[in-house]
Design an enzyme around this catalytic site. Structure first.
Site, PDB file in Angstrom:
ATOM      1  N   TYR A 256     -18.213   0.386  -6.069  1.00 26.36           N
ATOM      2  CA  TYR A 256     -17.436   0.289  -7.083  1.00 26.36           C
ATOM      3  C   TYR A 256     -17.799   0.481  -8.502  1.00 26.36           C
ATOM      4  O   TYR A 256     -17.041   1.521  -9.217  1.00 26.36           O
ATOM      5  CB  TYR A 256     -16.613  -1.268  -6.855  1.00 26.36           C
ATOM      6  CG  TYR A 256     -15.578  -1.633  -8.256  1.00 26.36           C
ATOM      7  CD1 TYR A 256     -14.400  -0.806  -8.030  1.00 26.36           C
ATOM      8  CD2 TYR A 256     -15.963  -2.284  -9.260  1.00 26.36           C
ATOM      9  CE1 TYR A 256     -13.576  -0.923  -9.197  1.00 26.36           C
ATOM     10  CE2 TYR A 256     -15.161  -2.387 -10.136  1.00 26.36           C
ATOM     11  CZ  TYR A 256     -14.052  -1.948 -10.268  1.00 26.36           C
ATOM     12  OH  TYR A 256     -12.884  -2.017 -11.312  1.00 26.36           O
TER      13      TYR A 256
ATOM     14  N   SER B  60     -14.772  -0.871 -15.957  1.00 25.06           N
ATOM     15  CA  SER B  60     -15.106  -2.294 -15.838  1.00 25.06           C
ATOM     16  C   SER B  60     -16.595  -2.657 -15.953  1.00 25.06           C
ATOM     17  O   SER B  60     -17.505  -2.058 -16.102  1.00 25.06           O
ATOM     18  CB  SER B  60     -15.125  -2.331 -14.095  1.00 25.06           C
ATOM     19  OG  SER B  60     -15.632  -3.640 -13.615  1.00 25.06           O
TER      20      SER B  60
ATOM     21  N   LYS C 189     -17.178   3.824 -11.323  1.00 23.04           N
ATOM     22  CA  LYS C 189     -16.189   3.286 -12.700  1.00 23.04           C
ATOM     23  C   LYS C 189     -17.370   4.072 -13.771  1.00 23.04           C
ATOM     24  O   LYS C 189     -16.964   4.642 -14.684  1.00 23.04           O
ATOM     25  CB  LYS C 189     -16.256   2.014 -12.979  1.00 23.04           C
ATOM     26  CG  LYS C 189     -15.089   1.500 -12.241  1.00 23.04           C
ATOM     27  CD  LYS C 189     -13.722   1.885 -12.697  1.00 23.04           C
ATOM     28  CE  LYS C 189     -12.515   1.664 -11.821  1.00 23.04           C
ATOM     29  NZ  LYS C 189     -11.155   2.119 -12.331  1.00 23.04           N
TER      30      LYS C 189
HETATM   31  C1  WQD Z   1     -16.138 -14.991 -10.322  1.00 19.78           C
HETATM   32  C2  WQD Z   1     -17.347 -16.041 -10.006  1.00 19.78           C
HETATM   33  C3  WQD Z   1     -18.131 -16.084  -7.961  1.00 19.78           C
HETATM   34  C4  WQD Z   1     -14.520 -17.431  -5.758  1.00 19.78           C
HETATM   35  C5  WQD Z   1     -15.398  -9.115  -9.791  1.00 19.78           C
HETATM   36  C6  WQD Z   1     -16.020  -7.655  -9.616  1.00 19.78           C
HETATM   37  C7  WQD Z   1     -15.957  -7.154 -10.965  1.00 19.78           C
HETATM   38  C8  WQD Z   1     -14.409  -6.958 -11.670  1.00 19.78           C
HETATM   39  C9  WQD Z   1     -13.879  -8.557 -11.507  1.00 19.78           C
HETATM   40  C10 WQD Z   1     -13.024  -5.444 -11.079  1.00 19.78           C
HETATM   41  C11 WQD Z   1     -18.572 -15.760  -9.223  1.00 19.78           C
HETATM   42  C12 WQD Z   1     -17.371 -17.396  -8.153  1.00 19.78           C
HETATM   43  C13 WQD Z   1     -15.422 -16.733  -6.392  1.00 19.78           C
HETATM   44  C14 WQD Z   1     -14.714 -18.542  -5.138  1.00 19.78           C
HETATM   45  C15 WQD Z   1     -16.653 -18.959  -6.237  1.00 19.78           C
HETATM   46  N1  WQD Z   1     -13.773  -6.254 -10.601  1.00 19.78           N
HETATM   47  N2  WQD Z   1     -16.438 -17.864  -6.844  1.00 19.78           N
HETATM   48  N3  WQD Z   1     -15.740 -19.296  -5.401  1.00 19.78           N
HETATM   49  O1  WQD Z   1     -17.672 -11.172  -8.998  1.00 19.78           O
HETATM   50  O2  WQD Z   1     -17.550 -11.796 -11.509  1.00 19.78           O
HETATM   51  O3  WQD Z   1     -16.196  -9.774 -10.493  1.00 19.78           O
HETATM   52  O4  WQD Z   1     -14.043  -9.221 -10.030  1.00 19.78           O
HETATM   53  O5  WQD Z   1     -12.990  -4.512 -12.017  1.00 19.78           O
HETATM   54  O6  WQD Z   1     -16.384  -5.906 -10.855  1.00 19.78           O
HETATM   55  O7  WQD Z   1     -17.196  -7.872  -9.234  1.00 19.78           O
HETATM   56  O8  WQD Z   1     -15.477 -12.090 -10.022  1.00 19.78           O
HETATM   57  O9  WQD Z   1     -13.411 -13.663  -9.569  1.00 19.78           O
HETATM   58  O10 WQD Z   1     -14.896 -12.647  -7.570  1.00 19.78           O
HETATM   59  O11 WQD Z   1     -16.021 -14.286  -9.007  1.00 19.78           O
HETATM   60  O12 WQD Z   1     -17.551 -19.700  -6.726  1.00 19.78           O
HETATM   61  O13 WQD Z   1     -13.916 -19.147  -4.221  1.00 19.78           O
HETATM   62  O14 WQD Z   1     -16.574 -17.130  -9.170  1.00 19.78           O
HETATM   63  O15 WQD Z   1     -19.260 -16.333  -6.844  1.00 19.78           O
HETATM   64  O16 WQD Z   1     -19.431 -16.141  -9.868  1.00 19.78           O
HETATM   65  P1  WQD Z   1     -16.698 -11.332 -10.150  1.00 19.78           P
HETATM   66  P2  WQD Z   1     -14.871 -13.065  -8.932  1.00 19.78           P
END
Ligand code: WQD
Length: 323
Positions: free
Chosen positions: A141, A117, A145
């Site tokens: 997490y 990841s 990984k």
């Molecule tokens: C994306 C962006 C939020 C929801 C995570 C893990 C990473 C990988 C993928 C597994 C961020 C913003 C989100 C909402 C928002 N996991 N957001 N409103 O955090 O980049 O990655 O998932 O392998 O390890 O950390 O993904 O989809 O949670 O967020 O503004 O309702 O969307 O703050 O900037 P993230 P995400």
């Protein structure tokens, strides 16, 4: 040549199963069905239901199906849960890969692909994250990984196994509605949920040092993730000494605001507006892959764009939430 896909009834694993069977590769699935679903598997694909922590079970599966290569996607994947329950994550994601590698070595398996990841990079302070960007995970997490990558590489070097660690960036979309992710903890499904409930999507922070103030990510279609596995699996067959560590992304940054706009268009909720909420702890401003190495190594590039990710994810979400 039979591939074992662990977690093959899960979101990513089932897409890997689909891509590999479509390419004519024989596969067998191991899944403990805690979050996977048997109905995600195409007809004719054998499912062995059990845990990657169960060594006797693995020995039997590897032997009975004459497994020659493994794609290990079975893992826990929620960052917040990993902070609350780190030992559960270390057990499933670290002990899981250790037991599986041990069984693979004992059974003479020569190819091993590990699902990693972008979380291994933590909060990278670079425009494009290359595989040489230092790894500094900021949650359990991501730590599990990174340890999984180390263990896979070390076992491969010492025991004559070709290995690959694929570092997925932000995965979205679905090949068919039935294969869509069930979880609602990422941006796309969380926005779907708010819109369907008649509420404005939440944007966690709009004061980041990015062009529109919201976080920038590299979203990639799960079908592209699956095709990257197929390309990597073929390389491991051709090159018994391969030790690949590759980003799987599109190399294109998309902001939360841009993503929300596409989601509003695709779902038809164009008048929903936005609600700016406080920053979510631990969110880096920008995480975008350099996708050069995987293109050079495997000739792989992503085929799908944001719109296709959102449209296919919405079909999956609508299937589970009929109006
Ligand atoms: C994306 C962006 C939020 C929801 C995570 C893990 C990473 C990988 C993928 C597994 C961020 C913003 C989100 C909402 C928002 N996991 N957001 N409103 O955090 O980049 O990655 O998932 O392998 O390890 O950390 O993904 O989809 O949670 O967020 O503004 O309702 O969307 O703050 O900037 P993230 P995400």
């Amino acid at each position: 040549m039979t591939w074992l896909i662990t977690g093959g009834a899960g979101f990513i694993g089932s897409h890997v199963v689909r891509a590999m069977t479509a390419a004519g590769e024989p596969v067998v699935v191991v899944d403990d069905l805690t979050s996977g679903r048997a109905d995600r598997l195409p007809a004719g694909v054998p499912l062995e239901s059990g845990s990657v922590l169960d060594r006797d079970f693995l020995d039997r599966v590897l032997r009975e199906h004459a497994v020659t290569g493994i794609v290990h996607t079975a893992a826990k994947k929620q960052v917040a849960e990993s902070v609350a329950k780190p030992l559960l994550y270390y057990r499933q994601n670290v002990e899981g890969v250790r037991v599986l590698l041990d069984a693979a070595v004992a059974a003479g398996v020569r190819r091993f692909l590990f699902s990693s990841s972008a979380a291994v990079y933590g909060t990278p302070d670079v425009d494009l994250v290359t595989e040489k960007t230092p790894c500094a995970p900021i949650n359990p997490y991501g730590e599990t990984k990174l340890v999984g990558e180390w263990m896979t590489g070390a076992a491969g070097r010492s025991h004559g196994m070709a290995t690959a660690a694929l570092r997925y960036f932000n995965v979205a979309g679905a090949a068919t509605p039935e294969l869509a992710d069930k979880g609602a903890y990422n941006l796309v499904p969380m926005v779907f949920e708010r819109l369907a409930a008649g509420r404005a999507p939440l944007v966690f922070g709009d004061d980041y040092p990015t062009p529109d103030g919201t976080c920038v990510r590299d979203y990639i279609h799960v079908e592209d993730i699956a095709s990257a596995h197929l390309a990597a699996a073929r390389r491991l067959v051709e090159d018994p000494r391969a030790e690949l560590v590759l980003n799987v992304g599109r190399g294109e940054g998309v902001s939360v605001r841009e993503m929300v706009r596409v989601i509003q268009e695709v779902t038809g909720f164009t008048d929903s507006g936005l609600e700016v909420a406080p920053r979510r702890p631990g969110d880096p401003a920008r995480v975008v892959a350099s996708a050069d190495l995987i293109r050079e190594e495997l000739g792989w590039t992503a085929r799908y764009g944001i719109r296709e990710m959102v449209e296919s994810a919405w079909r999956g979400w609508s299937l589970r939430h009929p109006a």
